[in-house]
Design an enzyme around this catalytic site. Structure first.
Site, PDB file in Angstrom:
ATOM      1  N   ARG A 126       0.821  -1.220   0.000  1.00  9.27           N
ATOM      2  CA  ARG A 126       0.000   0.000   0.000  1.00  9.27           C
ATOM      3  C   ARG A 126       0.856   1.272   0.000  1.00  9.27           C
ATOM      4  O   ARG A 126       1.954   1.290   0.544  1.00  9.27           O
ATOM      5  CB  ARG A 126      -0.967  -0.041   1.183  1.00  9.27           C
ATOM      6  CG  ARG A 126      -1.907  -1.243   1.044  1.00  9.27           C
ATOM      7  CD  ARG A 126      -2.901  -1.328   2.162  1.00  9.27           C
ATOM      8  NE  ARG A 126      -3.777  -0.178   2.175  1.00  9.27           N
ATOM      9  CZ  ARG A 126      -4.651   0.064   3.147  1.00  9.27           C
ATOM     10  NH1 ARG A 126      -4.742  -0.760   4.165  1.00  9.27           N
ATOM     11  NH2 ARG A 126      -5.427   1.122   3.093  1.00  9.27           N
ATOM     12  N   ASP A 319     -15.301   2.838   2.786  1.00 12.13           N
ATOM     13  CA  ASP A 319     -15.277   1.481   3.358  1.00 12.13           C
ATOM     14  C   ASP A 319     -16.583   0.718   3.116  1.00 12.13           C
ATOM     15  O   ASP A 319     -16.618  -0.510   3.244  1.00 12.13           O
ATOM     16  CB  ASP A 319     -14.996   1.541   4.867  1.00 12.13           C
ATOM     17  CG  ASP A 319     -13.571   2.002   5.159  1.00 12.13           C
ATOM     18  OD1 ASP A 319     -12.715   1.929   4.255  1.00 12.13           O
ATOM     19  OD2 ASP A 319     -13.319   2.447   6.295  1.00 12.13           O
ATOM     20  N   LYS A 346      -6.707  -0.152  -1.257  1.00 11.94           N
ATOM     21  CA  LYS A 346      -7.094  -0.553   0.106  1.00 11.94           C
ATOM     22  C   LYS A 346      -6.457  -1.916   0.398  1.00 11.94           C
ATOM     23  O   LYS A 346      -5.480  -2.291  -0.229  1.00 11.94           O
ATOM     24  CB  LYS A 346      -8.619  -0.578   0.217  1.00 11.94           C
ATOM     25  CG  LYS A 346      -9.241   0.817   0.154  1.00 11.94           C
ATOM     26  CD  LYS A 346      -8.871   1.632   1.374  1.00 11.94           C
ATOM     27  CE  LYS A 346      -9.431   3.050   1.312  1.00 11.94           C
ATOM     28  NZ  LYS A 346      -8.952   3.877   2.424  1.00 11.94           N
TER      29      LYS A 346
HETATM   30  C1  S3P Z   1      -9.503   5.119   8.244  1.00 12.32           C
HETATM   31  C2  S3P Z   1      -9.528   5.931   7.151  1.00 12.32           C
HETATM   32  C3  S3P Z   1      -9.800   5.442   5.801  1.00 12.32           C
HETATM   33  C4  S3P Z   1     -10.488   4.075   5.832  1.00 12.32           C
HETATM   34  C5  S3P Z   1      -9.839   3.131   6.770  1.00 12.32           C
HETATM   35  C6  S3P Z   1      -9.812   3.688   8.176  1.00 12.32           C
HETATM   36  C7  S3P Z   1      -9.168   5.718   9.539  1.00 12.32           C
HETATM   37  O1  S3P Z   1      -8.590   5.336   5.085  1.00 12.32           O
HETATM   38  O2  S3P Z   1     -10.555   3.528   4.546  1.00 12.32           O
HETATM   39  O3  S3P Z   1     -10.539   1.887   6.795  1.00 12.32           O
HETATM   40  O4  S3P Z   1      -9.419   5.099  10.594  1.00 12.32           O
HETATM   41  O5  S3P Z   1      -8.662   6.846   9.540  1.00 12.32           O
HETATM   42  P1  S3P Z   1      -7.887   6.644   4.439  1.00 12.32           P
HETATM   43  O6  S3P Z   1      -7.657   7.612   5.512  1.00 12.32           O
HETATM   44  O7  S3P Z   1      -6.610   6.156   3.852  1.00 12.32           O
HETATM   45  O8  S3P Z   1      -8.829   7.133   3.392  1.00 12.32           O
END
Ligand code: S3P
Length: 433
Positions: A126, A319, A346
């Protein structure tokens, strides 16, 4: 840790009925766990996330000197390091958790010492440039491995910056804020789309002062944090699977208690209402500024309508998109998703896996670089699903399987435990067969 691949058979259901209380929100648990481990004093949490991801955060913080006690009643006690972690020779294993790796990098960038952060095969693919850029602007030294983990963070005294995130990301925002918390001056993060604000609310709960405008957050450092006691709200992203399952069956009725309803997380409820589901929200209250409430859902007798998700909504629902796409064939007008290119980076390439698995179940679907079109009015049949090691894919297709003809085999079902180990048991509890 190596976990053997597990298969799970999902049989069709006739209805979805019942009442559930879901384990604590993953995003909030990461933040409460990390901040408590950094604060002074002992914090106590109930309903802490049971997922493996939040266990990774706790284990890393324990390796850095925090004390973690898991009580028999499921509660978690965290005694923090009062602002100064102890470097470890061993690498910090973030497992499958992007949140752990990205947020902890910000916390460690301002500490003394050298830290190595590693993850599993998925996390090691990632993108991590997104945290290197702002942290290096602050004066931190970060070495990545071709843009990915393993990451080495060489702690340094940082300088405050004003940073605009190129991709909406609560993890990157939090990374910068946690570095800013420990840095002289005012650090600001500007974002075009407001991402989940749990870090801002949690930092305030732990005693920090944070300033917010419509599209920016500022923190003036250095500030110290103190311990808190908190009940973690139920995870709305886990609830998404049950809300979508209930929406598929006319006559369904599902109640979810003590669910997190933070407005930056609750866009799914608007989409469910747009699709025609009947929703009621009861007993709304605030806990450490996080909204918590009871949600009741039942499906429309006329069937689900249609939804188009793009722009800011796609970022806010990131999500929940796999499960929305997975129920798309059962709607009348289909589900159309755009501006969701982030899905490709993701835990898996979620666009590719949703397309592959929908096709395996006999659906017609059109793939785009930044989304997909799932036409409505399609019947699905049971199939073998490849979860690709991705918890949300395993759960999304378990929901689609409830209305398919025949049985569906979920390969890689164990990945659900990344965020929601109780998922299959609770699904059995509410699926009326
Ligand atoms: C999250 C932010 C999101 C989400 C992840 C959890 C978090 O990712 O997809 O499951 O807890 O801040 P990104 O901040 O990379 O968009």
């Amino acid at each position: 840790m190596h976990t053997a691949t597990q298969e799970r058979i999902i049989r069709p259901a006739r209805n979805v009925l019942g009442s559930l209380r879901l384990p604590g929100d993953k995003s909030i648990s990461h933040r409460y766990g990390m901040l408590a481990a950094f604060a002074k004093g002992t914090s106590r949490f109930t309903n802490f996330s049971t997922g493996a991801d939040c266990a990774s955060t706790l284990a890393c913080m324990e390796a850095l000197g925090a004390k973690i006690v898991r009580r028999e009643d499921g509660g978690v006690e965290v005694t923090g390091v009062a602002g100064r972690v102890t470097p470890t020779a061993e690498p910090l294993d973030c497992g499958n958790s992007g949140s752990t790796m990205r947020m902890m990098s910000g916390l460690l960038a301002a500490q003394e010492g050298r830290f190595t952060l590693i993850g599993d095969a998925s996390l090691s693919r990632r993108p991590m440039e997104r945290i290197r850029r702002p942290l290096e602007q602050m004066g931190a030294r970060l070495a990545l491995t071709e843009g990915h983990a393993p990451i080495t963070v060489e702690g340094a005294q940082l300088k405050a910056i004003d940073y605009t995130t190129p991709v909406p990301s609560a993890q990157v925002k939090t990374c910068v804020l946690l570095a800013g918390l420990q840095t002289e001056g005012t650090t600001t993060v500007q974002e075009a789309v407001r991402t989940r604000d749990h870090s801002e609310l949690a930092l305030r709960a732990f005693g920090a002062t944070i300033e917010r405008t419509a599209d920016s957050v500022s923190i003036r450092g250095p500030q110290a944090l103190h311990a808190i006691e908190a009940a973690v709200p139920g995870d709305i992203s886990s609830a998404a699977f049950f809300l979508c399952a209930a929406a598929l069956f006319p006559g369904s009725s599902l109640v979810l208690d003590a669910l997190g309803m933070n407005p930056t997380r609750a866009a799914l409820l608007d989409v469910m209402a747009t699709l025609g589901a009947r929703l009621a929200v009861l007993n709304l209250e605030e806990k450490h500024a996080e909204l918590v409430g009871t949600v009741q859902i039942s499906a429309p007798t006329a069937g689900l309508g249609t939804a188009k998700i793009d722009g800011a909504l796609a970022a806010q629902l990131i999500d929940e998109l796999p499960v929305l796409a997975a129920i798309g064939p059962y709607t009348q007008g289909g589900i159309r998703i755009r501006d969701a290119k982030e899905l490709r980076v993701k835990e898996s390439d979620r666009i590719a896996l949703v397309v592959k698995n929908l096709r395996a179940m006999g659906a017609e679907v059109v793939e785009f670089e930044d989304g997909l079109d799932v036409p409505g009015g399609q019947a699905l049949h049971g199939a073998t699903i490849d979860a690709g090691g991705d918890h949300r894919i395993a759960m999304a297709f378990s929901v689609a399987a409830l209305r398919a003809t025949g049985e569906t085999l979920i390969q890689g079902a164990e990945s659900a435990a990344i965020s929601f180990p109780e998922f299959f048991d609770l699904l059995d509890q509410v699926a009326d067969r």
